[in-house]
Design a protein around this motif. Structure first.
Motif, PDB file in Angstrom:
ATOM      1  N   MET A  48       0.843  -1.206   0.000  1.00  0.00           N
ATOM      2  CA  MET A  48       0.000   0.000   0.000  1.00  0.00           C
ATOM      3  C   MET A  48       0.875   1.252   0.000  1.00  0.00           C
ATOM      4  N   ALA A  49       1.880   1.244   0.864  1.00  0.00           N
ATOM      5  CA  ALA A  49       2.760   2.411   0.959  1.00  0.00           C
ATOM      6  C   ALA A  49       3.430   2.684  -0.379  1.00  0.00           C
ATOM      7  N   ILE A  50       3.856   1.616  -1.063  1.00  0.00           N
ATOM      8  CA  ILE A  50       4.501   1.804  -2.370  1.00  0.00           C
ATOM      9  C   ILE A  50       3.512   2.412  -3.365  1.00  0.00           C
ATOM     10  N   LEU A  51       2.296   1.847  -3.419  1.00  0.00           N
ATOM     11  CA  LEU A  51       1.297   2.361  -4.363  1.00  0.00           C
ATOM     12  C   LEU A  51       1.000   3.835  -4.101  1.00  0.00           C
ATOM     13  N   PHE A  52       0.736   4.168  -2.838  1.00  0.00           N
ATOM     14  CA  PHE A  52       0.338   5.548  -2.546  1.00  0.00           C
ATOM     15  C   PHE A  52       1.513   6.522  -2.608  1.00  0.00           C
ATOM     16  N   SER A  53       2.723   5.986  -2.553  1.00  0.00           N
ATOM     17  CA  SER A  53       3.880   6.876  -2.669  1.00  0.00           C
ATOM     18  C   SER A  53       4.015   7.416  -4.089  1.00  0.00           C
ATOM     19  N   THR A  54       3.208   6.887  -5.022  1.00  0.00           N
ATOM     20  CA  THR A  54       3.296   7.364  -6.401  1.00  0.00           C
ATOM     21  C   THR A  54       2.117   8.257  -6.766  1.00  0.00           C
ATOM     22  N   GLN A  55       1.240   8.544  -5.781  1.00  0.00           N
ATOM     23  CA  GLN A  55       0.018   9.279  -6.124  1.00  0.00           C
ATOM     24  C   GLN A  55       0.080  10.739  -5.693  1.00  0.00           C
ATOM     25  N   THR A  56      -0.662  11.559  -6.422  1.00  0.00           N
ATOM     26  CA  THR A  56      -0.809  12.978  -6.054  1.00  0.00           C
ATOM     27  C   THR A  56      -1.830  13.054  -4.924  1.00  0.00           C
ATOM     28  N   LEU A 107       7.864  10.251  -9.408  1.00  0.00           N
ATOM     29  CA  LEU A 107       9.148  10.960  -9.467  1.00  0.00           C
ATOM     30  C   LEU A 107       9.114  12.188  -8.554  1.00  0.00           C
ATOM     31  N   ASP A 108       7.987  12.938  -8.641  1.00  0.00           N
ATOM     32  CA  ASP A 108       7.832  14.141  -7.813  1.00  0.00           C
ATOM     33  C   ASP A 108       7.952  13.817  -6.326  1.00  0.00           C
ATOM     34  N   ASN A 109       7.182  12.812  -5.876  1.00  0.00           N
ATOM     35  CA  ASN A 109       7.143  12.495  -4.451  1.00  0.00           C
ATOM     36  C   ASN A 109       8.509  12.071  -3.929  1.00  0.00           C
ATOM     37  N   THR A 129      10.935  15.055  -3.970  1.00  0.00           N
ATOM     38  CA  THR A 129      10.629  16.005  -2.901  1.00  0.00           C
ATOM     39  C   THR A 129      11.089  15.463  -1.550  1.00  0.00           C
ATOM     40  N   ALA A 130      10.768  14.193  -1.284  1.00  0.00           N
ATOM     41  CA  ALA A 130      11.172  13.599  -0.004  1.00  0.00           C
ATOM     42  C   ALA A 130      12.692  13.620   0.120  1.00  0.00           C
ATOM     43  N   TRP A 131      13.359  13.306  -0.968  1.00  0.00           N
ATOM     44  CA  TRP A 131      14.826  13.182  -0.941  1.00  0.00           C
ATOM     45  C   TRP A 131      15.517  14.533  -0.776  1.00  0.00           C
ATOM     46  N   TRP A 145       0.409  12.860   1.839  1.00  0.00           N
ATOM     47  CA  TRP A 145       0.713  11.469   2.179  1.00  0.00           C
ATOM     48  C   TRP A 145       1.583  10.779   1.146  1.00  0.00           C
ATOM     49  N   GLY A 146       1.459  11.218  -0.110  1.00  0.00           N
ATOM     50  CA  GLY A 146       2.289  10.620  -1.158  1.00  0.00           C
ATOM     51  C   GLY A 146       3.766  10.796  -0.830  1.00  0.00           C
ATOM     52  N   ILE A 147       4.122  12.015  -0.392  1.00  0.00           N
ATOM     53  CA  ILE A 147       5.520  12.295  -0.060  1.00  0.00           C
ATOM     54  C   ILE A 147       5.932  11.532   1.196  1.00  0.00           C
ATOM     55  N   VAL A 148       5.022  11.478   2.184  1.00  0.00           N
ATOM     56  CA  VAL A 148       5.348  10.743   3.416  1.00  0.00           C
ATOM     57  C   VAL A 148       5.605   9.265   3.114  1.00  0.00           C
ATOM     58  N   MET A 149       4.740   8.685   2.280  1.00  0.00           N
ATOM     59  CA  MET A 149       4.930   7.265   1.955  1.00  0.00           C
ATOM     60  C   MET A 149       6.227   7.063   1.150  1.00  0.00           C
ATOM     61  N   ALA A 150       6.530   8.015   0.257  1.00  0.00           N
ATOM     62  CA  ALA A 150       7.800   7.923  -0.471  1.00  0.00           C
ATOM     63  C   ALA A 150       8.957   7.948   0.528  1.00  0.00           C
ATOM     64  N   GLY A 151       8.860   8.847   1.525  1.00  0.00           N
ATOM     65  CA  GLY A 151       9.886   8.911   2.564  1.00  0.00           C
ATOM     66  C   GLY A 151       9.993   7.606   3.326  1.00  0.00           C
TER      67      GLY A 151
END
Lengths: 272, 293
Positions: free
Chosen positions: A26-34, A52-54, A57-59, A237-243
């Protein structure tokens, strides 16, 4: 009959394995969403368009790259130091006779009952009293000694045949040569298991860095992750999950590549 | 008896760093925690007043601290029973002789390697009232969408689930090792005598696993006292209404947010004594437990 049972076992295991994996999937999927995709109803269980954005941004914007480097430095320093100190102290305990030897061993073992986490208030006073507030010394040095490590090396050394030391002495080897060219190579399994478990343990540290590090440019990645979300509703949340995914990768990769050492390590040690 | 080197100087040098660190960063803080637990510390540690056992009286009698004790007990009981129960069930499943068993085992234990902070953040997201996937499924299936983190009992449930998810792998590894060390002939004899799989498990396997179960009970309980911190800090912040404030979080809060070092120390001493009792028990049991490998 036998086949039905096997089939049932496979199905049960696949179900359980999927449930265990689902939070990260789930975290992977939502880490790619706006944000719009995340808030859409019904939720989309597919890859979104902001991957890519998320992750970027996290990085960069939330400095996870910097935090990762900090975590890596700390985990590497503690792992190396702990392994060396555990090795040398076990060496002294097994291959030397000196006064109060068994009491020294008891002194080391008793620290197993003193978890750092409980004593944070006093430890913080000691560490800041030394002027180590906001420094890596505060995270690295208190963790360098390890009762478990000493204990494991000691057990391992006691299993090494006595004749080896005799032979080494006849050849004129002193303690340093003996340790370096005989004990060290023979301990590679123990060293690998300890190193992997210590690295993951330090990488996962949260409470102590949160307390001693206030300069955010020096913070570790676990606490860095905490800084990405500010108040639940405004959170992207997209950025948080990417993090979260970025933060879990090193530990997960270490585990996957070295799972034998990892299992051996954590089956033996209690991570201290 | 090993032949030995007799250079006291070398031995001392080899041990010095370890003894130094253990003395200054484990023994000393432990002793100081005891001392500080008898003091009331003024704001920012500016003044210290000896108050004897007053801090202990507070943590054992004040309703707030009784609640913290009860919360800790709820968390430890909930997370330990669930993760041990599931750990045993998963281990029994993964112990079957089937193709790919090795991979199933790996896929069961990997969350144990993950950072607790990551688990906390992901569970916060999954159980969020606005965007949480859990509520989407619950809504579809049962038409309910509880506000998990606003309800005291539900918030504790989320913290327990996060910790179980992360820690169940630990129990799987130990139970798998224990299962593989079981005497095969006893189980075989039982099969020949006509015992069903269920009977074999409850009458033979489970009793034979009991030393491991006690050992894991102790290890899980000790771990549950500390490891919960990241979950509480990230998911609930101890709320709602302090319903998820457990000891380690209260120690942090009292020590570093309210600057009540004395109270935090008294709680630390209490936890420390529990850990000592559990560790002594563990050492007694250890002889009976066969480890992995």
């Amino acid at each position: 009959m036998r086949n039905t049972k096997t089939l049932f076992t496979h199905m049960a295991l696949i179900l359980v394995v999927s449930i265990v994996a689902s939070p990260v999937i789930m975290a992977i999927l939502f880490s790619t969403q706006t944000p719009a995709q995340i808030f859409s109803y019904p939720p989309k269980f597919t890859f979104g368009t902001a991957m890519l954005d998320n992750y970027t941004t996290a990085w960069t914007q939330f400095h996870l790259g910097k935090y990762m480097l900090n975590s890596f430095i700390i985990a590497f320093a503690v792992t190396t130091g702990k392994t060396i100190l555990a090795f040398t102290s076990a060496l002294a305990l097994v291959y030397f006779r000196f006064p109060l030897r068994s009491w020294v061993f008891v002194f080391i073992l008793l620290t197993l009952m003193m978890p750092t986490e409980i004593m944070i208030v006093s430890l913080f006073e000691i560490v800041t009293g030394l002027g180590w507030g906001d420094s890596y010394a505060a995270i690295i040095i208190p963790f360098l000694a390890s009762a478990t490590g000493t204990f494991l090396f000691r057990q391992h050394f006691l299993q090494i045949p006595v004749s080896l030391l005799d032979a080494a002495r006849i050849d004129g080897a002193g303690p340093v040569r003996f340790a370096w060219s005989i004990l060290l190579p023979m301990s590679s399994n123990v060293i690998a298991a300890l190193a992997v478990i210590q690295f993951v343990y330090m990488w996962n540290q949260y409470l102590w860095p949160l307390i001693v590090i206030h300069d955010s440019s020096m913070q570790v990645v676990q606490v860095g992750l905490r800084m990405i979300f500010s108040g639940q509703d405004a959170t992207n949340w997209g950025i948080v999950m990417a993090g979260a995914i970025i933060t879990l990768l090193p530990a997960l990769v270490t585990f996957m590549l070295l799972q034998e050492q990892f299992s051996r390590g954590f089956a033996l040690s209690q991570e201290k | 008896m090993q032949p030995v080197f007799k250079r006291h100087g070398t031995a001392f040098l080899l041990l010095l760093p370890t003894l130094f660190i253990l003395t200054f960063f484990l023994y000393l803080p432990t002793i100081q925690t005891f001392i500080m637990s008898f003091y009331q510390v003024g704001f920012l540690g500016l003044s210290k007043l000896y108050v004897g056992l007053e801090n202990y009286q507070i943590i054992f009698t004040e309703p707030e601290y009784r609640d913290i004790m009860a919360n800790t007990l709820t968390f430890v009981l909930g997370s330990v029973t669930l993760s041990m129960g599931l750990g045993l069930a998963f281990a029994v499943l993964a112990n079957e002789k089937i193709t790919g068993a090795r991979y199933y085992r790996l896929l069961l234990i990997w969350p144990y390697a993950l950072p607790p902070a990551v688990a906390g953040v992901i569970f916060l997201f999954l159980f969020s009232a606005q965007v949480g996937i859990i509520n989407y499924f619950l809504g579809q299936l049962f038409g309910i969408t509880p506000d998990w983190l606003a309800d005291p009992e539900l918030a504790m449930t989320v913290v327990i689930l996060a910790s179980v998810w992360k820690n169940v792998g630990y129990n799987v590894v130990f139970y798998l090792a224990a299962l593989q060390n079981l005497p095969g002939d006893v189980l075989e004899a039982a099969t020949i005598d006509g015992a069903t799989g269920w009977q074999r498990f409850w009458r033979i396997t489970f009793p034979l696993l009991s030393p491991m179960t006690f050992f894991l009970l102790i290890m899980n309980t000790i771990a549950a006292f500390f490891d919960v911190f990241a979950f509480i800090d990230l998911i609930t912040k101890g709320g709602p209404n302090s319903s998820t404030t457990v000891f380690i979080y209260a120690i942090y809060r009292d020590g570093f947010e309210y600057f009540k070092s004395g109270l935090a120390s008294a709680q630390s001493v209490f936890l420390f004594l529990l850990v000592v009792v559990l560790t002594v028990l563990k050492f007694r049991l250890q002889k009976k437990v066969h480890y992995a490998n």
